[in-house]
Design a protein around this motif. Structure first.
Motif, PDB file in Angstrom:
ATOM      1  N   LYS A  89       0.826  -1.204   0.000  1.00  0.00           N
ATOM      2  CA  LYS A  89       0.000   0.000   0.000  1.00  0.00           C
ATOM      3  C   LYS A  89       0.863   1.257   0.000  1.00  0.00           C
ATOM      4  N   ALA A  90       2.033   1.182   0.621  1.00  0.00           N
ATOM      5  CA  ALA A  90       2.916   2.342   0.658  1.00  0.00           C
ATOM      6  C   ALA A  90       3.454   2.688  -0.730  1.00  0.00           C
ATOM      7  N   GLU A  91       3.655   1.680  -1.583  1.00  0.00           N
ATOM      8  CA  GLU A  91       4.240   1.974  -2.892  1.00  0.00           C
ATOM      9  C   GLU A  91       3.215   2.271  -3.982  1.00  0.00           C
ATOM     10  N   ILE A  92       1.949   1.925  -3.780  1.00  0.00           N
ATOM     11  CA  ILE A  92       0.924   2.156  -4.812  1.00  0.00           C
ATOM     12  C   ILE A  92       0.860   3.619  -5.252  1.00  0.00           C
ATOM     13  N   PRO A  93       0.873   4.608  -4.351  1.00  0.00           N
ATOM     14  CA  PRO A  93       0.834   6.000  -4.826  1.00  0.00           C
ATOM     15  C   PRO A  93       1.997   6.364  -5.757  1.00  0.00           C
ATOM     16  N   SER A  94       3.170   5.771  -5.524  1.00  0.00           N
ATOM     17  CA  SER A  94       4.298   6.068  -6.414  1.00  0.00           C
ATOM     18  C   SER A  94       4.098   5.418  -7.784  1.00  0.00           C
ATOM     19  N   LEU A  95       3.426   4.275  -7.830  1.00  0.00           N
ATOM     20  CA  LEU A  95       3.085   3.665  -9.114  1.00  0.00           C
ATOM     21  C   LEU A  95       2.070   4.524  -9.867  1.00  0.00           C
ATOM     22  N   LEU A 170      11.563  -6.586  -9.079  1.00  0.00           N
ATOM     23  CA  LEU A 170      11.973  -6.021  -7.804  1.00  0.00           C
ATOM     24  C   LEU A 170      11.025  -6.546  -6.734  1.00  0.00           C
ATOM     25  N   ALA A 171      11.578  -7.305  -5.784  1.00  0.00           N
ATOM     26  CA  ALA A 171      10.782  -7.829  -4.669  1.00  0.00           C
ATOM     27  C   ALA A 171      10.912  -6.864  -3.506  1.00  0.00           C
ATOM     28  N   GLY A 172       9.776  -6.479  -2.933  1.00  0.00           N
ATOM     29  CA  GLY A 172       9.762  -5.509  -1.852  1.00  0.00           C
ATOM     30  C   GLY A 172       9.313  -4.156  -2.380  1.00  0.00           C
ATOM     31  N   GLY A 173       9.006  -3.272  -1.480  1.00  0.00           N
ATOM     32  CA  GLY A 173       8.514  -1.954  -1.863  1.00  0.00           C
ATOM     33  C   GLY A 173       9.614  -1.069  -2.420  1.00  0.00           C
ATOM     34  N   ALA A 174       9.204  -0.123  -3.265  1.00  0.00           N
ATOM     35  CA  ALA A 174      10.144   0.832  -3.859  1.00  0.00           C
ATOM     36  C   ALA A 174       9.393   2.110  -4.205  1.00  0.00           C
ATOM     37  N   ASP A 175      10.144   3.170  -4.420  1.00  0.00           N
ATOM     38  CA  ASP A 175       9.568   4.427  -4.889  1.00  0.00           C
ATOM     39  C   ASP A 175       9.662   4.426  -6.409  1.00  0.00           C
ATOM     40  N   TRP A 176       8.508   4.309  -7.061  1.00  0.00           N
ATOM     41  CA  TRP A 176       8.445   4.237  -8.516  1.00  0.00           C
ATOM     42  C   TRP A 176       8.231   5.608  -9.159  1.00  0.00           C
ATOM     43  N   SER A 177       8.194   6.663  -8.370  1.00  0.00           N
ATOM     44  CA  SER A 177       7.869   7.977  -8.912  1.00  0.00           C
ATOM     45  C   SER A 177       9.090   8.804  -9.293  1.00  0.00           C
ATOM     46  N   GLY A 178      10.268   8.386  -8.925  1.00  0.00           N
ATOM     47  CA  GLY A 178      11.453   9.208  -9.126  1.00  0.00           C
ATOM     48  C   GLY A 178      12.273   8.860 -10.350  1.00  0.00           C
ATOM     49  N   PRO A 179      13.419   9.512 -10.477  1.00  0.00           N
ATOM     50  CA  PRO A 179      14.261   9.347 -11.658  1.00  0.00           C
ATOM     51  C   PRO A 179      14.865   7.953 -11.816  1.00  0.00           C
TER      52      PRO A 179
END
Length: 192
Positions: A89-95, A170-179
């Motif tokens: 849920k933490a990474e969905i907004p960055s997606l 990529l397994a685990g959460g990540a920030d997908w919104s950045g460079p």
């Protein structure tokens, strides 16, 4: 003796600077994903044996069946997640931000929820609060076992090139919104 006019000299220097800037921006060759596994993408694993997406169906919010083959022709960022999973849920907004950044381009962000019952209902509501993402669901876990290797961690994001071949995950959460994430998507978009 011919002298170069100062304005001409500046034009030449400006052209050389523009060329060098362009070359620096293209230092990663298309498909060179290993060099992009840094920063927010540090846990990115490039697929050693690229494989086509599994044909296992999953549904949308209306129950209509879909397969990953529908996204062939686009770079597909497939996120396997569950509403009960806090890192998911933490990474969905960055997606959602990644999807917005690539609106109108051949890129698909495909979040597939594996929750059932109340988790599926809550997952649908959560995705609705994160536009422009579309809600997809596969509550039987068949899809998680159809990926090779099997998806074991939540969340797991699998990235397919425009030919529909897995290139990295990529397994685990990540920030997908950045460079860092955009560099991975851009590298795959640059491939012919």
């Amino acid at each position: 003796m011919n002298q170069v006019h100062p304005a001409a000299r500046l034009a030449v220097l400006g052209g050389v600077a523009a060329l060098l800037y362009g070359l620096a921006g293209c230092s990663n060759t298309p498909g060179d994903l290993k060099s992009l596994a840094k920063g927010a993408m540090a846990q990115l694993k490039v697929s050693g044996h690229p494989a086509a997406a599994p044909p296992t169906p999953f549904g949308d919010a209306t129950g209509k069946p879909h397969t990953l083959a529908e996204f062939k022709g686009k770079v597909a960022v497939v996120n396997v997640w569950a509403n009960w999973c806090a890192p998911c849920k933490a990474e969905i907004p960055s997606l959602a931000k990644l999807a917005t950044a690539y609106a109108g381009k051949p890129v698909a962000i495909v979040p597939i929820s594996v929750g059932k019952g109340e988790d599926e209902t809550a997952g649908h509501a959560f995705i609705d609060r994160n536009p422009p993402l579309t809600f997809y669901t596969e509550p039987t876990y068949s899809l998680t076992y159809a990926f090779k290797p099997v998806v074991q961690d939540m969340p797991t994001t699998i990235i397919y090139d425009r030919k529909g071949v897995e290139r990295a995950r990529l397994a685990g959460g990540a920030d997908w919104s950045g460079p860092d994430a955009k560099a991975v998507v851009d590298a795959l978009l640059a491939e012919k």
